[in-house]
Structure formats: C-alpha cells, structure tokens
Design a protein around this motif. Structure first.
Motif, PDB file in Angstrom:
ATOM      1  N   UNK A  33       0.829  -1.206   0.000  1.00 10.53           N
ATOM      2  CA  UNK A  33       0.000   0.000   0.000  1.00 10.53           C
ATOM      3  C   UNK A  33       0.862   1.254   0.000  1.00 10.53           C
ATOM      4  N   UNK A  34       1.939   1.236   0.770  1.00 12.69           N
ATOM      5  CA  UNK A  34       2.809   2.406   0.856  1.00 12.69           C
ATOM      6  C   UNK A  34       3.423   2.729  -0.498  1.00 12.69           C
ATOM      7  N   UNK A  35       3.814   1.707  -1.257  1.00 15.40           N
ATOM      8  CA  UNK A  35       4.483   1.931  -2.524  1.00 15.40           C
ATOM      9  C   UNK A  35       3.518   2.213  -3.672  1.00 15.40           C
ATOM     10  N   UNK A  36       2.337   1.618  -3.638  1.00 21.76           N
ATOM     11  CA  UNK A  36       1.450   1.724  -4.796  1.00 21.76           C
ATOM     12  C   UNK A  36       0.400   2.813  -4.678  1.00 21.76           C
ATOM     13  N   UNK A  37      -0.023   3.185  -3.484  1.00 25.15           N
ATOM     14  CA  UNK A  37      -1.035   4.229  -3.368  1.00 25.15           C
ATOM     15  C   UNK A  37      -0.363   5.593  -3.306  1.00 25.15           C
ATOM     16  N   UNK A  38      -0.967   6.609  -3.929  1.00 27.96           N
ATOM     17  CA  UNK A  38      -0.401   7.961  -3.877  1.00 27.96           C
ATOM     18  C   UNK A  38      -0.313   8.450  -2.440  1.00 27.96           C
ATOM     19  N   UNK A  39       0.645   9.330  -2.133  1.00 30.63           N
ATOM     20  CA  UNK A  39       0.824   9.818  -0.747  1.00 30.63           C
ATOM     21  C   UNK A  39      -0.428  10.461  -0.171  1.00 30.63           C
TER      22      UNK A  39
END
Length: 409
Positions: A389-395
């Motif tokens: 989730x941290x890598x694939x979802x926008x900040x």
C-alpha cells in the motif's frame, strides 16, 4: 463535574446573549437577565405572558411584519423540530417608560426546539441579537438602503455558519453509520487471520470510510480449504456499500456449497441481475486447498490475482477471465482454472484502485505491483500488505477505493 453539580438555572441567567424560553403556546416560560435588560422589561412583565401581548407590532407602522415573521419561524420549529435562523428583522418595541411611544429596533433571531422525552417539542429557545446600533452606525435605513443590505448579508453569513455546522454534524453521524456498516459487512480480522492472512481496506480520498470494494475469507466444506474473494461495486458511500454487502453475502453463501469458484460466480452473476446498483460489478474468487497445495480460481471482469512464488517469480492468474457479474444472461458456465504452488508462496487479491491510474495502461500498474511483491516477499503478510500500500497508493490517498488480501500459503 457531575450534572447535579451544575446549576443550569444560574447558567441560563448568566448567558451572554438574549435568550428566552417559550412554551409551544408561545407563552414565556423564562427569560435571562440579558433578554430582560435589552428588552427593557421586568420578569413580571414577561414570564407567564403571551409573546405577542408583550411585544406586539407597532400599531403606527402599517408595514410592520416582525410579529408575522417571528410567528412563522416559531411555527416551523414546532412542526419540524429543527432550528430556524431568521433574516434581519425590524421589530419596534414600545418604550416601557413612555407608553404609546415606539423605538425603532433591529434584531437577528434564532429559534430552536427543546425536545420532550416523547420526541415532541416541549419548549422553544428564542435567542436574539440586537443589531440596532450596527444599523445606525452604518447610516441607518432611511439614509442608505445599502447599509440595511449590508446588515442582511451579515445575518446571512451567520446563518450559513450555523448551517455548515449542522452539515458537519450530519456528516459525522453518517460517518458513524458508515463505519458500523463496514464492520458489520466485512469479515472480522480474526476470521481472516487464522490462515496467515492480512487484509486492508482503503476508501477513496474524500469518501466516507466505507465503499463499494469488498473482500471475503470463508472456510470451505471438506478438507483444509478456504475461499478467498474480492469484488468491486461501482460508486462510493452508503449506496455502494449496501450493494457490496448483498453481493459479498451472496458469494460467501454460494462458495460454501459450490463445487468450485466458477459455479459460485455463476450463482452470484444470476443474483446480480436483480440487485439495483450491481451494474458492472466485478469479482474474483479463489479456492485454496492447503493439503493438495492447489489454487482454483475464476474471475468476472476483475484484475487477476497474483501468486508470488518462493523464488520471487510473480504469476498473474489470468486464465479464467469472464465479463462482469451482470454482463451475461446465457447459461454457459464461467471459466475456471487451477495452478499448484510450493510452500512459502503468497497469494494476493486486490481491487483496481491498487493498480489502475488515469492515463496509464493497466499493465504498468500490474508491473508495479509485481515488483513490490517480489522485493518484499520475505515479509510476513501484515508487513507485506503495508509495504504494498505504501508503494502503490499515492501519498495523498487514491481516487478509487482499494481492498487488498494477502494469504501466506
């Protein structure tokens, strides 16, 4: 401090604004000190008397409308049980020291209900702010109509402020409903956790904490088997969540008696035809046999599950893909495929919010997912889910809902 320790009668009298209490018959039940002072009346002249006997319209002004407007506002509160903020009112008041002489006065009233135990309006809170000095300081109505309009705008701004606060409270209540709905409709973490499974649920930015994406983990009859599924209903909010709950429950029940995932999706597809709001809904379901180390799967228009092998190779299970749930009316069975896995492999199911981006090919998102899964495959399911989730979802959060299920095989 306990409620018993608060002297509410004393609090009422010390309120900084003008506040009075009226019965449903518009008789003064009480008035605080500020109200009496600004109105120029004693308690004996007010309490126990009919509102418009104490403050009638100016008989010398044929255009006077203060009494009529105030009566209409109080009636609305009695009928609806909701607060009513009035526009700026000219409401002249007779000079108590000089009977027959009337003072031109301007007021900004708000009326609110006090509900009795039976739910009906038991009392009316009548709060007013006098703005006569403001009108005079800005030129007065006789000198400039623009000054009166300016005061009107001030009052309207106050009304909007109060309305916004009511909307915030309504949104907070709706969010509480949404959270309760989500908790009731989705399986508990303890149900998913007993098979080394991690689940994540992320609503779109700006949505309530509930959406149309869903997941399910169920124990299957016969052997050491579970069914794992995810699905996606178009839309956000409570309406989409209601459809989501119906489809998830239907697939959960079908999976427990179906001979395979394709048969379960066949049943769900037939059900989707009679569910309003299920148009273009997608789902994928997998049956995992831990003794045989096999995965059987079928997809109805949904992104393919990812099987992460122990050596880091990522295989997308895309050999049994069919149109969305409501897109078929023919009796032809949906496709089904299977694959084997070795100990230490990981199965990942997700919804399109994790991989799809506007103006980007879906293969780019799938490649991004495969790369993240391969690099973090040694992590336990909970840490792996967080890393993905941290890598694939926008900040700042995604514009689409996201559900993610990770099963260590």
């Amino acid at each position: 401090m306990d409620d018993e320790a608060i002297h509410y009668a004393a609090v009422f009298q010390c309120l900084p604004g003008m506040v009075a209490l009226l019965t449903p018959g518009l008789v003064y039940a009480d008035a605080n000190e500020e109200f009496l002072r600004m109105a120029g009346r004693t308690r004996e002249q007010v309490v126990g008397r009919y509102l418009f006997d104490v403050f009638p319209d100016n008989p010398n002004d044929p255009a006077a409308s203060g009494m009529r407007n105030l009566a209409a506002s109080l009636k609305r509160v009695l009928e609806t049980g909701e607060r009513d903020a009035m526009a700026l009112q000219r409401y002249d008041v007779e000079d108590p020291d000089r009977p027959g002489e009337w003072e031109e006065r301007y007021w900004s009233p708000v009326n609110a209900p006090v509900l009795a135990p039976d739910g009906r309006v038991g009392l009316l809170v009548h709060r007013v702010e006098e703005v006569t000095e403001l009108i005079r300081a800005r030129g007065g109505p006789s000198g400039s109509r623009a000054r009166v309009l300016e005061a009107e705008l001030y009052t309207r701004a106050r009304e909007l402020q109060e309305l916004n606060e009511r909307l915030r409270q309504a949104h907070a209540r709706e969010r509480e409903v949404a959270l309760a709905l989500q908790e009731a409709m989705l399986p508990a973490r303890r149900q998913a956790g007993h098979h080394g499974t991690a689940v994540r649920y992320r609503p779109a930015v700006g949505a309530l904490n509930v959406c149309g994406d869903w997941y399910d983990v169920v124990d299957l009859v016969g052997g050491n088997r579970i069914g794992v599924a995810v699905g996606d209903v178009v839309g956000h909010g409570l309406a989409a969540a209601g459809v989501m709950g119906q489809l998830r429950s239907a697939l959960s029940a079908a999976s427990r008696v179906a001979r395979g995932p394709a048969e379960a999706l066949n049943v769900l597809g037939q059900y989707a035809h009679v569910v309003d709001g299920a148009e273009s809904a997608t789902a994928v379901t997998t049956f995992i046999d831990f003794d045989e180390r096999t995965i059987t799967y079928s997809s109805a228009g949904h992104p393919p599950p990812a099987l992460v092998h122990a050596d880091g190779r990522v295989e997308f299970l895309d050999q049994a893909t069919d149109p969305p749930l409501d897109a078929r009316f023919d009796p032809v069975p949906r496709p089904q495929a299977g694959t084997r896995y070795d100990a230490g492999a990981t199965l990942v199911l997700y919804t399109d919010g994790l991989v799809e981006r506007r103006h980007e090919d879906i293969d780019t998102g799938l490649g991004r997912l495969a790369d993240a899964l391969a690099r973090h495959r040694a992590e336990d399911p909970e840490r792996l889910a967080d890393a993905v989730l941290l890598e694939l979802l926008p900040p700042g959060g995604a514009t689409d809902d996201t559900a993610l299920v990770i099963v260590r095989l």
